[in-house]
Design an enzyme around this catalytic site. Structure first.
Site, mmCIF file in Angstrom:
data_model
loop_
_atom_site.group_PDB
_atom_site.id
_atom_site.type_symbol
_atom_site.label_atom_id
_atom_site.label_comp_id
_atom_site.label_asym_id
_atom_site.label_seq_id
_atom_site.Cartn_x
_atom_site.Cartn_y
_atom_site.Cartn_z
ATOM 1 N N HIS A 290 0.857 -1.194 0.000
ATOM 2 C CA HIS A 290 0.000 0.000 0.000
ATOM 3 C C HIS A 290 0.888 1.237 0.000
ATOM 4 O O HIS A 290 1.949 1.242 0.630
ATOM 5 C CB HIS A 290 -0.901 0.021 1.244
ATOM 6 C CG HIS A 290 -2.080 0.915 1.093
ATOM 7 N ND1 HIS A 290 -2.013 2.267 1.327
ATOM 8 C CD2 HIS A 290 -3.347 0.653 0.687
ATOM 9 C CE1 HIS A 290 -3.202 2.801 1.091
ATOM 10 N NE2 HIS A 290 -4.027 1.845 0.703
ATOM 11 N N ASP B 188 -7.844 -5.417 0.062
ATOM 12 C CA ASP B 188 -8.302 -6.292 -1.031
ATOM 13 C C ASP B 188 -7.911 -7.740 -0.862
ATOM 14 O O ASP B 188 -8.348 -8.594 -1.640
ATOM 15 C CB ASP B 188 -7.728 -5.771 -2.351
ATOM 16 C CG ASP B 188 -8.292 -4.403 -2.684
ATOM 17 O OD1 ASP B 188 -7.508 -3.451 -2.828
ATOM 18 O OD2 ASP B 188 -9.533 -4.289 -2.741
HETATM 19 C C1 SDX Z 1 -6.209 -0.022 -2.889
HETATM 20 O O1 SDX Z 1 -4.556 4.531 -2.068
HETATM 21 C C2 SDX Z 1 -5.467 3.899 -1.450
HETATM 22 O O2 SDX Z 1 -5.880 4.254 -0.369
HETATM 23 C C3 SDX Z 1 -6.010 2.692 -2.180
HETATM 24 C C4 SDX Z 1 -7.007 1.814 -1.399
HETATM 25 C C5 SDX Z 1 -8.279 2.575 -1.134
HETATM 26 O O3 SDX Z 1 -8.974 2.210 -0.162
HETATM 27 O O4 SDX Z 1 -8.626 3.461 -1.935
HETATM 28 O O5 SDX Z 1 -6.437 1.415 -0.165
HETATM 29 C C6 SDX Z 1 -7.388 0.572 -2.196
HETATM 30 O O6 SDX Z 1 -5.942 0.333 -4.009
HETATM 31 C C7 SDX Z 1 -5.324 -0.997 -2.142
HETATM 32 C C8 SDX Z 1 -4.097 -1.461 -2.996
HETATM 33 C C9 SDX Z 1 -4.596 -2.587 -3.911
HETATM 34 N N1 SDX Z 1 -3.524 -2.950 -4.911
HETATM 35 C C10 SDX Z 1 -2.880 -4.135 -4.816
HETATM 36 O O7 SDX Z 1 -3.015 -4.954 -3.909
HETATM 37 C C11 SDX Z 1 -1.957 -4.403 -6.005
HETATM 38 C C12 SDX Z 1 -0.610 -4.952 -5.506
HETATM 39 N N2 SDX Z 1 0.105 -3.858 -4.779
HETATM 40 C C13 SDX Z 1 0.801 -2.914 -5.515
HETATM 41 O O8 SDX Z 1 0.939 -2.938 -6.844
HETATM 42 C C14 SDX Z 1 1.435 -1.773 -4.731
HETATM 43 O O9 SDX Z 1 1.782 -2.235 -3.501
HETATM 44 C C15 SDX Z 1 0.572 -0.534 -4.620
HETATM 45 C C16 SDX Z 1 0.141 -0.058 -5.969
HETATM 46 C C17 SDX Z 1 -0.615 -0.833 -3.781
HETATM 47 C C18 SDX Z 1 1.422 0.545 -3.941
HETATM 48 O O10 SDX Z 1 2.406 0.897 -4.829
HETATM 49 P P1 SDX Z 1 3.504 2.003 -4.441
HETATM 50 O O11 SDX Z 1 3.213 2.654 -3.152
HETATM 51 O O12 SDX Z 1 3.701 2.878 -5.624
HETATM 52 O O13 SDX Z 1 4.745 1.146 -4.147
HETATM 53 P P2 SDX Z 1 5.729 0.624 -5.251
HETATM 54 O O14 SDX Z 1 4.964 0.088 -6.427
HETATM 55 O O15 SDX Z 1 6.739 1.697 -5.492
HETATM 56 O O16 SDX Z 1 6.403 -0.623 -4.512
HETATM 57 C C19 SDX Z 1 7.453 -0.407 -3.573
HETATM 58 C C20 SDX Z 1 8.316 -1.653 -3.700
HETATM 59 C C21 SDX Z 1 8.693 -1.977 -5.149
HETATM 60 O O17 SDX Z 1 9.914 -2.687 -5.114
HETATM 61 P P3 SDX Z 1 11.270 -1.828 -5.529
HETATM 62 O O18 SDX Z 1 10.997 -1.208 -6.892
HETATM 63 O O19 SDX Z 1 11.416 -0.762 -4.438
HETATM 64 O O20 SDX Z 1 12.379 -2.851 -5.523
HETATM 65 O O21 SDX Z 1 7.574 -2.805 -3.233
HETATM 66 C C22 SDX Z 1 7.386 -3.717 -4.298
HETATM 67 C C23 SDX Z 1 7.634 -2.960 -5.589
HETATM 68 O O22 SDX Z 1 8.130 -3.842 -6.599
HETATM 69 N N3 SDX Z 1 5.990 -4.152 -4.215
HETATM 70 C C24 SDX Z 1 5.576 -5.409 -4.321
HETATM 71 C C25 SDX Z 1 4.185 -5.340 -4.139
HETATM 72 N N4 SDX Z 1 3.811 -4.075 -3.949
HETATM 73 C C26 SDX Z 1 4.925 -3.332 -3.996
HETATM 74 N N5 SDX Z 1 6.231 -6.568 -4.552
HETATM 75 C C27 SDX Z 1 5.480 -7.688 -4.596
HETATM 76 N N6 SDX Z 1 4.131 -7.713 -4.420
HETATM 77 C C28 SDX Z 1 3.460 -6.559 -4.199
HETATM 78 N N7 SDX Z 1 2.145 -6.587 -4.020
#
Ligand code: SDX
Length: 427
Positions: free
Chosen positions: A305, A362
């Site tokens: 998140h 989720d």
């Molecule tokens: C919702 O914003 C809100 O409030 C949203 C929400 C709401 O109520 O409105 O809470 C609802 O959207 C919840 C999130 C649902 N999405 C997912 O579950 C999809 C999987 N998660 C992600 O793709 C990710 O974690 C996000 C999009 C939720 C957050 O992305 P960020 O904050 O931009 O973080 P990032 O993509 O920069 O990740 C940071 C690091 C990265 O690694 P590095 O590049 O630093 O090496 O963490 C890794 C990412 O690769 N990473 C994951 C991961 N999520 C982040 N690695 C594996 N699995 C994951 N799920």
């Protein structure tokens, strides 16, 4: 005495006021920064940018805190109802018994759709994704409710807000009925908001539909958990659309479109599909390895998140609700065991611990919705149904804010500098 932040750029040093909220991080007010320095600030994902002032929802991502108008999500999930939370978000205070009764009566009597909208569904293929239908039908409401599109009139804004909150269950249920070829079921004013949605979705004209109280309670709690969430992507979309003066129905349709993405509201559908693909606990290590592999685009859906770097408090409530629904419906779906073991293994893996990746709202919601009988394609439609109150509350707050202006970000331009046109004969 207001604190200031000094920023030096070349031979210029500007003092920007530091503003403090009730709780949470201070903000540096850089509204005059470009005029004073000729430079823009740069924050593509808005990781360090506050887009507005709001009194609705506060999140502390490090502490796993989520407050709606000051009330903790755990308390609201435990003691409140979705209708009461809708009133709280829209009006700022918990309602008295009479206020709640009046609000519930008002919402109940806005649940029917204009009859012509039913024919609107016939234009979609039967296998259209419910979110495609939601985008289309909600946007089309602009063509039916001209008497509540004057955004400068607070009374019309409230009617439009009530209409949207009230009609989303009807629109979502009709999208499901259309996909399975069953007749649309009209709202029943004797039922609760959530009970009415369950009957419109799963009831058929051929027999009485009995609402299961434990399921009604669980789904009502799921709606509470999804009601609002500060300036997330879809809420920011609604605010940006609203800042141009677009009518509320068009703004909410824009929010629905944004929520559909798998990185946002589409994650509940993607998370359950992922759990089903994993299938059994023995396959979990393979998927954890893929999630950690930089060369593999696979991510654990329902994990991570932007704000929560500790547990998402909604996931805690959601996990407890799985057990209640499974017990009430005597469900024994192995997918829950896969989810529990996947969470356990991920939370003991250095990669997820270091990157502060925890289950979010989720991760478990799809397990519950599937147990109740919703197809995965309906999961994000239910998220949109519940989030509509947050969107309309944030939209009303933005429109009422005297400081609000049309949102118009700038950019860092890295394209070609000016160059002369070359006729095709010389290329
Ligand atoms: C919702 O914003 C809100 O409030 C949203 C929400 C709401 O109520 O409105 O809470 C609802 O959207 C919840 C999130 C649902 N999405 C997912 O579950 C999809 C999987 N998660 C992600 O793709 C990710 O974690 C996000 C999009 C939720 C957050 O992305 P960020 O904050 O931009 O973080 P990032 O993509 O920069 O990740 C940071 C690091 C990265 O690694 P590095 O590049 O630093 O090496 O963490 C890794 C990412 O690769 N990473 C994951 C991961 N999520 C982040 N690695 C594996 N699995 C994951 N799920």
């Amino acid at each position: 005495m207001t604190d200031t932040a000094k920023i030096t750029l070349g031979d210029k040093t500007v003092d920007s006021p530091v503003l403090s909220g009730t709780v949470g991080p201070d903000v540096v007010d850089i509204r005059k920064f470009y005029a004073q320095t000729g430079a823009f600030t740069y924050d593509p994902g808005f990781t360090s940018t506050a887009s507005c002032e709001s009194k609705l929802t506060y999140i502390d991502g490090d502490e796993g805190v989520l407050l709606h108008r000051g009330y903790a999500i755990g308390d609201l999930a435990e003691h409140s109802s979705f209708m009461e939370v809708c009133y709280l978000l829209l009006n700022g205070e918990l309602p008295t018994a009479d206020e709640l009764k009046t609000f519930d009566y008002t919402i109940t009597r806005h649940t029917m759709l204009h009859e012509q909208l039913a024919t609107f569904y016939r234009g979609f293929r039967r296998d259209a994704h419910p979110m495609a239908i939601m985008c289309g039908v909600v946007g089309a409401l602009s063509a039916f409710y001209h008497d509540s599109t004057d955004i400068q009139d607070p009374h019309q804004r409230m009617i439009a807000s009530h209409r949207l909150i009230a009609k989303m269950p009807t629109i979502a249920a009709m999208a499901y009925k259309y996909s399975v070829g069953q007749p649309f079921i009209y709202p029943d004013n004797k039922l609760s908001y959530t009970g009415n949605f369950l009957r419109m979705t799963f009831g058929v004209p051929a027999e009485e539909y009995e609402v299961v109280p434990a399921v009604e309670r669980a789904l009502d709690r799921i709606f509470i958990l999804h009601a609002d969430h500060e300036q997330n992507a879809s809420t920011s979309t609604v605010r940006l659309a609203g800042s141009s003066g677009a009518n509320p129905f068009a703004c909410i349709a824009a929010g629905i479109a944004c929520l559909w993405g798998p990185a946002h509201g589409g994650a509940n559908e993607a998370a359950l599909n992922m759990l089903r693909e994993i299938g059994r606990p023995e396959r979990i290590p393979e998927y954890i390895a893929r999630a950690k592999d930089k060369d593999d685009p696979f991510r654990l859906m329902g994990f991570g998140h932007r704000v929560y770097k500790n547990y998402d408090p909604r996931a805690t409530v959601m996990q407890k609700t799985v057990r209640e629904v499974f017990d009430a419906l005597k469900v024994n779906d192995p997918v829950f065991e896969v989810a529990l073991q996947l969470e356990e293994m991920a939370l003991n893996d250095d990669y997820f611990v270091e990157k502060k990746l925890f289950p979010n709202v989720d991760f478990y919601s799809g397990v519950i919705l599937s147990a109740i009988g919703f197809p995965t394609t309906m999961f994000t439609a239910l998220f949109a149904l519940a989030r509509t109150v947050g969107w309309v509350a944030q939209w009303n707050e933005m429109i009422s804010d005297p400081a609000q202006k049309i949102g118009r970000p700038r950019q860092l331009y890295t394209g070609p500098a000016h160059r002369p046109y070359v006729p095709v004969s010389q290329r």
